[in-house]
Design a protein around this motif. Structure first.
Motif, PDB file in Angstrom:
ATOM      1  N   MET A 306      -1.397  -5.944  -2.445  1.00 16.94           N
ATOM      2  CA  MET A 306      -2.065  -5.288  -1.317  1.00 16.94           C
ATOM      3  C   MET A 306      -1.125  -5.196  -0.112  1.00 16.94           C
ATOM      4  O   MET A 306      -1.109  -4.185   0.602  1.00 16.94           O
ATOM      5  N   LYS A 307      -0.343  -6.246   0.113  1.00 19.94           N
ATOM      6  CA  LYS A 307       0.578  -6.240   1.245  1.00 19.94           C
ATOM      7  C   LYS A 307       1.579  -5.095   1.132  1.00 19.94           C
ATOM      8  O   LYS A 307       1.966  -4.488   2.142  1.00 19.94           O
ATOM      9  N   ALA A 309       1.057  -2.254  -0.949  1.00 16.38           N
ATOM     10  CA  ALA A 309       0.463  -0.954  -1.254  1.00 16.38           C
ATOM     11  C   ALA A 309      -0.543  -0.460  -0.229  1.00 16.38           C
ATOM     12  O   ALA A 309      -0.768   0.751  -0.117  1.00 16.38           O
ATOM     13  N   PHE A 310      -1.181  -1.361   0.503  1.00 13.76           N
ATOM     14  CA  PHE A 310      -2.223  -0.956   1.444  1.00 13.76           C
ATOM     15  C   PHE A 310      -1.603  -0.593   2.790  1.00 13.76           C
ATOM     16  O   PHE A 310      -0.560  -1.142   3.172  1.00 13.76           O
ATOM     17  N   PRO A 311      -2.251   0.284   3.529  1.00 20.02           N
ATOM     18  CA  PRO A 311      -1.738   0.622   4.866  1.00 20.02           C
ATOM     19  C   PRO A 311      -1.908  -0.542   5.822  1.00 20.02           C
ATOM     20  O   PRO A 311      -2.732  -1.443   5.609  1.00 20.02           O
ATOM     21  N   GLY A 312      -1.143  -0.529   6.894  1.00 17.32           N
ATOM     22  CA  GLY A 312      -1.195  -1.615   7.861  1.00 17.32           C
ATOM     23  C   GLY A 312      -2.535  -1.742   8.550  1.00 17.32           C
ATOM     24  O   GLY A 312      -2.861  -2.813   9.079  1.00 17.32           O
ATOM     25  N   GLU A 313      -3.319  -0.663   8.532  1.00 17.52           N
ATOM     26  CA  GLU A 313      -4.631  -0.707   9.189  1.00 17.52           C
ATOM     27  C   GLU A 313      -5.657  -1.532   8.419  1.00 17.52           C
ATOM     28  O   GLU A 313      -6.711  -1.888   8.964  1.00 17.52           O
ATOM     29  N   ALA A 314      -5.388  -1.826   7.156  1.00 16.81           N
ATOM     30  CA  ALA A 314      -6.323  -2.616   6.345  1.00 16.81           C
ATOM     31  C   ALA A 314      -6.287  -4.069   6.794  1.00 16.81           C
ATOM     32  O   ALA A 314      -5.225  -4.654   6.995  1.00 16.81           O
ATOM     33  N   ARG A 315      -7.475  -4.670   6.938  1.00 22.37           N
ATOM     34  CA  ARG A 315      -7.588  -6.059   7.369  1.00 22.37           C
ATOM     35  C   ARG A 315      -8.273  -6.872   6.273  1.00 22.37           C
ATOM     36  O   ARG A 315      -9.310  -6.487   5.760  1.00 22.37           O
ATOM     37  N   TYR A 316      -7.700  -8.015   5.927  1.00 18.93           N
ATOM     38  CA  TYR A 316      -8.287  -8.864   4.902  1.00 18.93           C
ATOM     39  C   TYR A 316      -7.813 -10.297   5.088  1.00 18.93           C
ATOM     40  O   TYR A 316      -6.787 -10.555   5.721  1.00 18.93           O
ATOM     41  N   ASP A 317      -8.592 -11.248   4.543  1.00 12.81           N
ATOM     42  CA  ASP A 317      -8.281 -12.665   4.629  1.00 12.81           C
ATOM     43  C   ASP A 317      -7.780 -13.174   3.278  1.00 12.81           C
ATOM     44  O   ASP A 317      -7.936 -12.516   2.248  1.00 12.81           O
ATOM     45  N   VAL A 378      -1.982  -5.162 -10.518  1.00 15.32           N
ATOM     46  CA  VAL A 378      -0.921  -4.451  -9.806  1.00 15.32           C
ATOM     47  C   VAL A 378      -1.174  -2.949  -9.847  1.00 15.32           C
ATOM     48  O   VAL A 378      -1.150  -2.263  -8.803  1.00 15.32           O
ATOM     49  N   GLU A 379      -1.441  -2.418 -11.023  1.00 19.49           N
ATOM     50  CA  GLU A 379      -1.653  -0.978 -11.157  1.00 19.49           C
ATOM     51  C   GLU A 379      -2.875  -0.518 -10.372  1.00 19.49           C
ATOM     52  O   GLU A 379      -2.837   0.503  -9.672  1.00 19.49           O
ATOM     53  N   GLY A 380      -3.973  -1.258 -10.473  1.00 19.73           N
ATOM     54  CA  GLY A 380      -5.196  -0.859  -9.786  1.00 19.73           C
ATOM     55  C   GLY A 380      -5.056  -0.901  -8.276  1.00 19.73           C
ATOM     56  O   GLY A 380      -5.522   0.011  -7.578  1.00 19.73           O
ATOM     57  N   VAL A 381      -4.434  -1.951  -7.741  1.00 19.00           N
ATOM     58  CA  VAL A 381      -4.250  -2.041  -6.298  1.00 19.00           C
ATOM     59  C   VAL A 381      -3.330  -0.931  -5.800  1.00 19.00           C
ATOM     60  O   VAL A 381      -3.553  -0.345  -4.729  1.00 19.00           O
ATOM     61  N   GLN A 382      -2.307  -0.600  -6.567  1.00 19.42           N
ATOM     62  CA  GLN A 382      -1.414   0.487  -6.160  1.00 19.42           C
ATOM     63  C   GLN A 382      -2.151   1.831  -6.134  1.00 19.42           C
ATOM     64  O   GLN A 382      -1.977   2.625  -5.200  1.00 19.42           O
ATOM     65  N   ARG A 383      -2.985   2.081  -7.125  1.00 22.56           N
ATOM     66  CA  ARG A 383      -3.774   3.322  -7.129  1.00 22.56           C
ATOM     67  C   ARG A 383      -4.705   3.377  -5.922  1.00 22.56           C
ATOM     68  O   ARG A 383      -4.825   4.409  -5.252  1.00 22.56           O
ATOM     69  N   LEU A 384      -5.376   2.247  -5.668  1.00 21.40           N
ATOM     70  CA  LEU A 384      -6.325   2.214  -4.559  1.00 21.40           C
ATOM     71  C   LEU A 384      -5.606   2.350  -3.222  1.00 21.40           C
ATOM     72  O   LEU A 384      -6.074   3.061  -2.318  1.00 21.40           O
TER      73      LEU A 384
END
Length: 392
Positions: A306-307, A309-317, A378-384
């Protein structure tokens, strides 16, 4: 058809609806369900336990039993409650058909139609549905990374004297994965005592801790008759056995016995004896360590991906245990509207909107990391992540 009025308030579960979409799209990488990994079920050990029960005590295993449950198993559960800081005996334990039935029985026991439950915001969808079944309403209490905010809980207790129950998931909460601090747990009990309200403590994920010290349960802080603790073997042995429990003051347990008898007479005797046999013949803690090792690795892998593949605007714990990661995206995003496109691309999640009591928040998603293999994570998080970036 002349259905009961309560049916008007019941709607299909978002999770069940997503699962239907996944079933219609074979090969989808699913982060949607809250399922334990079946590869970690102790199949061989359960077979041995079942063989022994049916060989040595078939007349008991296949017969009716006590409404409160099989006494040897209740004794073992009382001992397990000691790990939560609770001094319990067999008379403090009632076996239920999973912790989901414990929630329903609690609503049946404590609530009249139209009365209120205060919940975390967001909260477990299955509990919200159970409360609706008994024509109760619910209101969310503002919550952050360490639990309900005491000031908002007290404000809502004052504003809603008809609120009889406070439902909480202090350990690795579903859906957020967050864990309450000891200070917030103490504040919760203090308010419940002051306003004479009952707390329902749902601890379905409590044994799935990867790191950090175990925090005393809310029940362990109860000075009298204000906390009902609910546990389950579903996440750590098998959900198919449907064996959960309630731990509460003896006066409460006597009332639970009455409502349990009216619902299903008793929990399944064979399933209880299977679980009891497993606990007698196997190292439960070693089994838990195996589960926790696998889930921790998958959590770490999902977060690392997630770190990237996800945009910087995503917030998670980073959850300390359990099965879920909660992601909050910019307020402009609608994750329910995004879901069909995600499934087309072969990845699924649960939109966060369903977990908010009576609120319209569309920008969150719940991700489950317990069931997918490493490469699929890995594949699923990259797609998302690619889809979220496009939507932004």
């Amino acid at each position: 058809m002349n259905y009961a009025n309560r049916m008007k308030a019941l709607k299909p579960s978002d999770i069940r609806e997503v699962m239907k979409q996944i079933a219609a799209n074979p090969g989808t990488i699913s982060f949607a369900g809250g399922l334990p990994d079946p590869a970690l079920f102790p199949g061989e050990a359960m077979r041995r336990a079942t063989d022994k029960v049916l060989r040595e005590r078939p007349e008991a295993a296949l017969q009716y039993g006590l409404t409160l449950g099989y006494v040897p198993l209740r004794e073992k559960i009382a001992a397990l409650m000691g790990r939560e800081g609770v001094a319990a005996g067999v008379d403090n334990i009632a076996i239920t058909t999973g912790s989901q039935q414990a929630i329903s029985l609690s609503a049946l026991l404590f609530l009249n139609g139209g009365e209120l439950i205060l919940t975390e915001n967001p909260s477990y969808l299955g509990a919200l549905t159970a409360f609706k079944t008994f024509e109760a309403d619910y209101i969310g209490v503002d919550s952050d990374e360490v639990g309900m905010k005491p000031e908002d809980l007290e404000a809502k207790l004052k504003a809603h004297p008809e609120a009889k129950l406070i439902y909480v998931i202090p350990n690795f909460q579903n859906p957020t994965g967050r864990t309450w601090s000891l200070e917030r747990r103490k504040a919760l009990v203090e308010l419940a005592v002051r306003y004479d309200r009952v707390i329902l403590e749902d601890n379905a994920y409590g044994e799935v801790r990867f790191e950090g010290a175990r925090i005393p349960s809310v029940k362990s802080l109860d000075p009298g008759k204000h906390v009902v603790h609910m546990g389950s073997f579903s996440k750590v042995l098998s959900p198919g056995l449907r064996v959960g429990w309630i731990c509460a003051h003896e006066d409460f347990i006597k009332k639970y016995e009455l409502v349990k008898y009216g619902c299903d007479l008793q929990p399944a005797e064979l399933a209880q004896m299977q679980v009891n046999g497993f606990l007698e013949e196997n190292d439960f803690d070693a089994h838990l360590e195996t589960i926790k090792g696998v889930y921790k690795r998958r959590r770490d892998l999902m977060l690392a991906t997630m770190k990237q593949a996800f945009p910087g605007e995503a917030r998670y714990d980073k959850p300390e245990g359990g099965m879920f990661i909660w992601v909050e995206l910019p307020a402009s995003m609608d994750t329910r509207a995004m879901l069909p496109e995600a499934i087309k691309r072969g990845v699924a999640y649960i939109p966060g909107e369903a977990f908010y009591p009576l609120e319209d928040r569309k920008n969150a998603i719940r991700l489950n990391f317990s069931t997918m293999a490493d490469d699929k994570i890995v594949e699923g998080v990259q797609r998302l992540g690619a889809l979220i970036k496009e939507r932004l």
